[in-house]
Design an enzyme around this catalytic site. Sequence first.
Site, PDB file in Angstrom:
ATOM      1  N   ASP A  13       7.882  -8.303  -3.114  1.00 51.66           N
ATOM      2  CA  ASP A  13       6.628  -9.045  -3.291  1.00 51.66           C
ATOM      3  C   ASP A  13       5.822  -8.251  -4.321  1.00 51.66           C
ATOM      4  OD1 ASP A  13       4.024  -9.947  -3.170  1.00 51.66           O
ATOM      5  OD2 ASP A  13       3.876  -9.875  -0.975  1.00 51.66           O
ATOM      6  N   ASP A  51       5.969 -15.236  -0.611  1.00 55.14           N
ATOM      7  CA  ASP A  51       5.476 -14.427  -1.733  1.00 55.14           C
ATOM      8  C   ASP A  51       6.514 -13.427  -2.255  1.00 55.14           C
ATOM      9  OD1 ASP A  51       5.461 -12.770   0.449  1.00 55.14           O
ATOM     10  OD2 ASP A  51       3.307 -12.395   0.449  1.00 55.14           O
ATOM     11  N   GLY A 102      16.872   6.575  -9.568  1.00 53.58           N
ATOM     12  CA  GLY A 102      18.299   6.528  -9.264  1.00 53.58           C
ATOM     13  C   GLY A 102      18.755   5.409  -8.345  1.00 53.58           C
ATOM     14  N   TYR A 227       0.313   0.378   6.244  1.00 54.73           N
ATOM     15  CA  TYR A 227       0.710  -1.026   6.178  1.00 54.73           C
ATOM     16  C   TYR A 227       0.753  -1.535   4.751  1.00 54.73           C
ATOM     17  CZ  TYR A 227       1.026  -5.970   6.701  1.00 54.73           C
ATOM     18  OH  TYR A 227       1.458  -7.264   6.607  1.00 54.73           O
ATOM     19  N   LYS A 230       5.149  -6.779   6.001  1.00 49.72           N
ATOM     20  CA  LYS A 230       6.429  -6.743   6.711  1.00 49.72           C
ATOM     21  C   LYS A 230       7.528  -6.720   5.652  1.00 49.72           C
ATOM     22  CE  LYS A 230       5.744  -7.136  11.217  1.00 49.72           C
ATOM     23  NZ  LYS A 230       6.177  -6.050  12.083  1.00 49.72           N
ATOM     24  N   ASP A 231       8.725  -6.324   6.092  1.00 50.82           N
ATOM     25  CA  ASP A 231       9.781  -6.132   5.094  1.00 50.82           C
ATOM     26  C   ASP A 231      10.643  -7.367   4.981  1.00 50.82           C
ATOM     27  OD1 ASP A 231       8.617  -3.866   5.856  1.00 50.82           O
ATOM     28  OD2 ASP A 231      10.388  -3.046   6.840  1.00 50.82           O
TER      29      ASP A 231
END
Length: 377
Positions: A13, A51, A102, A227, A230-231
């Site tokens: 995002d 998003d 990397g 925060y 969320k992933d």
Amino acid sequence: MGKRITVTVIKADVGGFVGHTSVHPELLEKAKGALSGCPLLIDYHVTYVGDDINLIMTHELGRNNGEIHKLAWDTFVACTEVAKKLKLYGAGQDLLSDAFSGNIKGLGPGVAEMEVEERESEPIVIFMADKTEPGAWNLPLYKIFADPFNTIGLVIDPKMHSGFVFEVRDLIENKKIMFNAPEDIYDMLVFIGAPGRYAIKRIFHRETGQIAAVSSVQRLNLIAGRYIGKDDPVCIVRCQSGYPAVGEVLEPFATPHLVSGWMRGSHSGPLMPVGLKDAHPCRFDGPPRVVALGFQLANGKLVGPRDLFDDPAFDRAREMSNQIADYLRRLGPFEPHRLHLDEMEYTTMPMVMQKLKDRFIDLRLAKAQKAKEKGGA
Ligand code: F6R
Ligand code: MG
Ligand code: MG
């Protein structure tokens, strides 16, 4: 047997349009431009859910390849420039580092990669979700690869009958453990039934040892230590001839399960399966969405996508999601709609606690004090 092809999906995002609901078309154009003609890639497809921009890439460089990861990183940096120019919301929010070093893992973007020896025909489904976390795949992956009530192939396809191996990650202690299905399922469910901490990272075909599924498992908030959303996870699943059929892979999503995420990453809500045209979580920033794009690999070319949840057969799942959402929303700030305190992404708790600390009376101490007074009297 065909070539060894790596499918890499990297998502981030880097700015929402409007708020956290969607991606602006200019960002998608920028991403396409950045990947087009790149000699490292066999093929690519740029898409989005909510998003998050998702870069789906195929190549022959294997997993964790620095050049591929840098290409994705540079693409997101270029998109961030556009997001800043348009003053989109949270421009660059998932790029947690100032510079690429990397490997993109740990720098913010989510990654799922699998290297496969391309079969005579190689159907894959790529799931992408917004407003939830990687553990959201636990329940559907369990059903797809271990539950015969979902996947009849486990019972009647001789090529699947010996089952699958699950690699489960402990996201807090950064450990992994392998479980064999079916015989370890009761043990495994103790862990994967707690998806905020334990997430299925990979699944392998038991007989051949070949990869069957892989998800993006990293908790952004744990990486950043604060925060930042969320992933929103992705997951790649191989299908057919020895793997679950496409229909078996999609079937768990016919019953929307509750996942963590939604508004401010702090609520439980139904995971609504949608076609791309509806992949814009708006109501209370949700409910969380999942999209399934199907591709046939052809010497690494991505033939597709087919927008698999854009199907009236999932209308009722969407309807059910709305009913569940209506019900949960009525609970407002109460658990279990609001997540348990230690699952909440950002919370006013420490601040409120500090403010009220002198107003809390320790009942054990008060009782002891009273007893002392009585004794003295
Ligand atoms: C959840 C999410 C949104 C935001 C919410 C508040 O993953 O992205 O629900 O948490 O819109 O956003 P901020 O704090 O950026 O105003
Ligand atoms: Mg956002
Ligand atoms: Mg998102």
